[in-house]
Design a protein around this motif. Structure first.
Motif, PDB file in Angstrom:
ATOM      1  N   GLY A  12      34.858  29.023 -24.918  1.00  0.00           N
ATOM      2  CA  GLY A  12      35.422  27.706 -23.799  1.00  0.00           C
ATOM      3  C   GLY A  12      34.853  28.897 -22.735  1.00  0.00           C
ATOM      4  O   GLY A  12      34.582  28.231 -21.604  1.00  0.00           O
ATOM      5  N   ALA A  13      35.352  30.022 -22.458  1.00  0.00           N
ATOM      6  CA  ALA A  13      35.470  30.317 -21.218  1.00  0.00           C
ATOM      7  C   ALA A  13      33.782  30.854 -20.624  1.00  0.00           C
ATOM      8  O   ALA A  13      34.338  31.299 -19.711  1.00  0.00           O
ATOM      9  N   TYR A  14      33.677  31.402 -21.887  1.00  0.00           N
ATOM     10  CA  TYR A  14      32.384  31.483 -21.361  1.00  0.00           C
ATOM     11  C   TYR A  14      31.494  30.262 -21.340  1.00  0.00           C
ATOM     12  O   TYR A  14      30.320  30.883 -20.042  1.00  0.00           O
ATOM     13  N   ILE A  15      31.851  29.376 -22.109  1.00  0.00           N
ATOM     14  CA  ILE A  15      30.353  28.626 -21.657  1.00  0.00           C
ATOM     15  C   ILE A  15      31.442  28.011 -20.286  1.00  0.00           C
ATOM     16  O   ILE A  15      30.290  27.153 -18.883  1.00  0.00           O
ATOM     17  N   GLY A  16      32.070  27.991 -19.676  1.00  0.00           N
ATOM     18  CA  GLY A  16      32.921  27.395 -18.007  1.00  0.00           C
ATOM     19  C   GLY A  16      32.265  28.486 -17.523  1.00  0.00           C
ATOM     20  O   GLY A  16      31.632  27.794 -16.461  1.00  0.00           O
ATOM     21  N   ALA A  17      32.210  29.921 -17.269  1.00  0.00           N
ATOM     22  CA  ALA A  17      31.684  30.536 -16.339  1.00  0.00           C
ATOM     23  C   ALA A  17      29.906  30.651 -16.415  1.00  0.00           C
ATOM     24  O   ALA A  17      29.508  30.286 -15.233  1.00  0.00           O
ATOM     25  N   VAL A  18      29.425  30.135 -17.440  1.00  0.00           N
ATOM     26  CA  VAL A  18      27.686  30.225 -17.569  1.00  0.00           C
ATOM     27  C   VAL A  18      27.806  28.832 -16.596  1.00  0.00           C
ATOM     28  O   VAL A  18      26.754  29.232 -16.046  1.00  0.00           O
ATOM     29  N   SER A  19      28.545  27.931 -16.508  1.00  0.00           N
ATOM     30  CA  SER A  19      28.652  26.524 -16.319  1.00  0.00           C
ATOM     31  C   SER A  19      29.032  26.503 -14.488  1.00  0.00           C
ATOM     32  O   SER A  19      27.870  26.426 -14.261  1.00  0.00           O
ATOM     33  N   LEU A  20      29.582  27.794 -14.207  1.00  0.00           N
ATOM     34  CA  LEU A  20      30.082  27.372 -13.299  1.00  0.00           C
ATOM     35  C   LEU A  20      28.934  28.118 -12.237  1.00  0.00           C
ATOM     36  O   LEU A  20      28.669  28.046 -11.209  1.00  0.00           O
ATOM     37  N   VAL A  21      28.487  29.331 -12.727  1.00  0.00           N
ATOM     38  CA  VAL A  21      27.155  29.941 -12.204  1.00  0.00           C
ATOM     39  C   VAL A  21      25.996  29.145 -11.991  1.00  0.00           C
ATOM     40  O   VAL A  21      25.780  29.567 -10.186  1.00  0.00           O
ATOM     41  N   CYS A  22      25.495  28.821 -12.932  1.00  0.00           N
ATOM     42  CA  CYS A  22      24.669  27.778 -12.958  1.00  0.00           C
ATOM     43  C   CYS A  22      25.051  26.613 -11.955  1.00  0.00           C
ATOM     44  O   CYS A  22      24.104  26.017 -11.301  1.00  0.00           O
ATOM     45  N   LEU A  23      26.304  25.610 -12.086  1.00  0.00           N
ATOM     46  CA  LEU A  23      26.220  25.020 -10.711  1.00  0.00           C
ATOM     47  C   LEU A  23      26.412  25.303  -9.424  1.00  0.00           C
ATOM     48  O   LEU A  23      25.750  25.112  -8.211  1.00  0.00           O
ATOM     49  N   ALA A  24      26.671  26.938  -9.055  1.00  0.00           N
ATOM     50  CA  ALA A  24      26.310  27.603  -8.268  1.00  0.00           C
ATOM     51  C   ALA A  24      25.129  27.282  -7.326  1.00  0.00           C
ATOM     52  O   ALA A  24      25.310  27.843  -6.453  1.00  0.00           O
ATOM     53  N   VAL A  25      24.122  27.934  -8.681  1.00  0.00           N
ATOM     54  CA  VAL A  25      23.012  28.222  -8.167  1.00  0.00           C
ATOM     55  C   VAL A  25      22.121  27.150  -7.896  1.00  0.00           C
ATOM     56  O   VAL A  25      21.562  26.727  -7.510  1.00  0.00           O
ATOM     57  N   ALA A  26      22.453  25.853  -8.093  1.00  0.00           N
ATOM     58  CA  ALA A  26      21.855  24.640  -8.686  1.00  0.00           C
ATOM     59  C   ALA A  26      22.609  23.954  -6.850  1.00  0.00           C
ATOM     60  O   ALA A  26      21.429  22.601  -6.423  1.00  0.00           O
TER      61      ALA A  26
ATOM     62  N   LEU B 237      12.855  23.889  -4.833  1.00  0.00           N
ATOM     63  CA  LEU B 237      12.920  22.429  -5.860  1.00  0.00           C
ATOM     64  C   LEU B 237      12.760  23.226  -7.445  1.00  0.00           C
ATOM     65  O   LEU B 237      12.902  22.114  -8.174  1.00  0.00           O
ATOM     66  N   LEU B 238      13.032  24.524  -7.399  1.00  0.00           N
ATOM     67  CA  LEU B 238      13.905  25.112  -8.930  1.00  0.00           C
ATOM     68  C   LEU B 238      14.168  25.185  -9.109  1.00  0.00           C
ATOM     69  O   LEU B 238      14.879  25.621 -10.387  1.00  0.00           O
ATOM     70  N   GLY B 239      14.955  25.508  -8.304  1.00  0.00           N
ATOM     71  CA  GLY B 239      17.174  25.877  -8.174  1.00  0.00           C
ATOM     72  C   GLY B 239      17.789  24.839  -9.342  1.00  0.00           C
ATOM     73  O   GLY B 239      18.416  25.661 -10.271  1.00  0.00           O
ATOM     74  N   ALA B 240      17.960  23.664  -8.975  1.00  0.00           N
ATOM     75  CA  ALA B 240      18.538  23.017  -9.949  1.00  0.00           C
ATOM     76  C   ALA B 240      17.955  23.006 -11.518  1.00  0.00           C
ATOM     77  O   ALA B 240      18.888  22.956 -12.386  1.00  0.00           O
TER      78      ALA B 240
ATOM     79  N   GLY C 245      20.570  25.301  -4.048  1.00  0.00           N
ATOM     80  CA  GLY C 245      19.047  25.127  -4.016  1.00  0.00           C
ATOM     81  C   GLY C 245      19.094  23.282  -3.587  1.00  0.00           C
ATOM     82  O   GLY C 245      18.540  23.003  -2.127  1.00  0.00           O
ATOM     83  N   LEU C 246      20.186  22.939  -3.391  1.00  0.00           N
ATOM     84  CA  LEU C 246      20.143  21.910  -2.890  1.00  0.00           C
ATOM     85  C   LEU C 246      20.663  22.033  -1.292  1.00  0.00           C
ATOM     86  O   LEU C 246      20.294  21.234  -0.429  1.00  0.00           O
ATOM     87  N   THR C 247      21.333  22.979  -1.392  1.00  0.00           N
ATOM     88  CA  THR C 247      21.482  23.107   0.233  1.00  0.00           C
ATOM     89  C   THR C 247      20.029  23.944   1.018  1.00  0.00           C
ATOM     90  O   THR C 247      20.138  23.362   2.052  1.00  0.00           O
ATOM     91  N   ALA C 248      19.731  24.647  -0.185  1.00  0.00           N
ATOM     92  CA  ALA C 248      18.464  24.755   0.827  1.00  0.00           C
ATOM     93  C   ALA C 248      17.708  23.730   0.981  1.00  0.00           C
ATOM     94  O   ALA C 248      16.434  24.165   1.916  1.00  0.00           O
ATOM     95  N   ALA C 249      16.407  23.314   0.059  1.00  0.00           N
ATOM     96  CA  ALA C 249      16.454  22.297   0.438  1.00  0.00           C
ATOM     97  C   ALA C 249      16.747  21.456   1.860  1.00  0.00           C
ATOM     98  O   ALA C 249      16.078  20.889   2.365  1.00  0.00           O
ATOM     99  N   TRP C 250      18.236  20.931   2.209  1.00  0.00           N
ATOM    100  CA  TRP C 250      18.908  20.093   3.042  1.00  0.00           C
ATOM    101  C   TRP C 250      18.886  21.391   4.530  1.00  0.00           C
ATOM    102  O   TRP C 250      18.349  20.703   5.274  1.00  0.00           O
TER     103      TRP C 250
ATOM    104  N   ARG D  59      12.328  17.035   1.096  1.00  0.00           N
ATOM    105  CA  ARG D  59      13.127  15.648   0.307  1.00  0.00           C
ATOM    106  C   ARG D  59      12.780  15.618  -1.067  1.00  0.00           C
ATOM    107  O   ARG D  59      13.507  14.619  -1.422  1.00  0.00           O
ATOM    108  N   VAL D  60      11.864  16.274  -1.401  1.00  0.00           N
ATOM    109  CA  VAL D  60      11.815  15.450  -3.214  1.00  0.00           C
ATOM    110  C   VAL D  60      12.871  16.501  -4.318  1.00  0.00           C
ATOM    111  O   VAL D  60      13.339  16.137  -4.565  1.00  0.00           O
ATOM    112  N   ALA D  61      13.059  17.574  -3.823  1.00  0.00           N
ATOM    113  CA  ALA D  61      13.947  18.683  -3.760  1.00  0.00           C
ATOM    114  C   ALA D  61      15.845  17.862  -3.626  1.00  0.00           C
ATOM    115  O   ALA D  61      16.205  18.153  -4.867  1.00  0.00           O
TER     116      ALA D  61
END
Length: 131
Positions: free
Chosen positions: A56-70, A18-21, A73-78, A102-104
């Motif tokens: 730009g590299a730092y922002i990209g790295a943070v975004s990739l880590v956050c995308l992996a976490v999100a 529910l809260l990962g993404a 979460g979607l995989t855990a919901a599925w 389902r909400v997740a």
């Protein structure tokens, strides 16, 4: 595995689903904005170029880590929804669990899209330019 441990893992799976993404998206926004603010506005006047050359590299790295976490979460919901649908779950209130998963499943892709769009905007538009 004990029944208590299974209940704890099931509850953690629901919380992560529910809260990962949403939390990953919030962390991405907060961290990237803080990095950009420190690199572009160290004093009263904004800089023309970021003070941090690898911003730009730092922002990209943070975004990739956050995308992996999100996506996790979607995989855990599925997986949780499929487990309860197939009938192998041990939770006594399966109907509520299926609803939460389902909400997740329905909300997580929106936050994943938000993560992607935020990352693209942060990497395309210079953070030192006024909006």
């Amino acid at each position: 595995m004990t029944a208590r441990r299974e209940r704890i893992l099931y509850a953690l799976q629901q919380i992560y689903a529910l809260l990962g993404a949403p939390l990953a998206w919030i962390v991405q926004i907060c961290v990237c904005e803080a990095l950009a603010a420190q690199a572009c506005y160290p004093a009263q006047d904004p800089l023309v170029h970021p003070d941090l050359h690898a911003l730009g590299a730092y922002i990209g790295a943070v975004s990739l880590v956050c995308l992996a976490v999100a996506l996790g979460g979607l995989t855990a919901a599925w997986r949780g929804w499929r487990t309860l649908r197939q009938g192998s779950g041990t939770n006594p209130d399966r109907r509520a669990g299926r609803f939460l998963f389902r909400v997740a499943i329905l909300s997580s892709p929106m936050f994943v899209l938000g993560l992607l769009v935020t990352a693209m905007a942060a990497l395309i538009v210079s953070p030192c330019k006024p909006w």
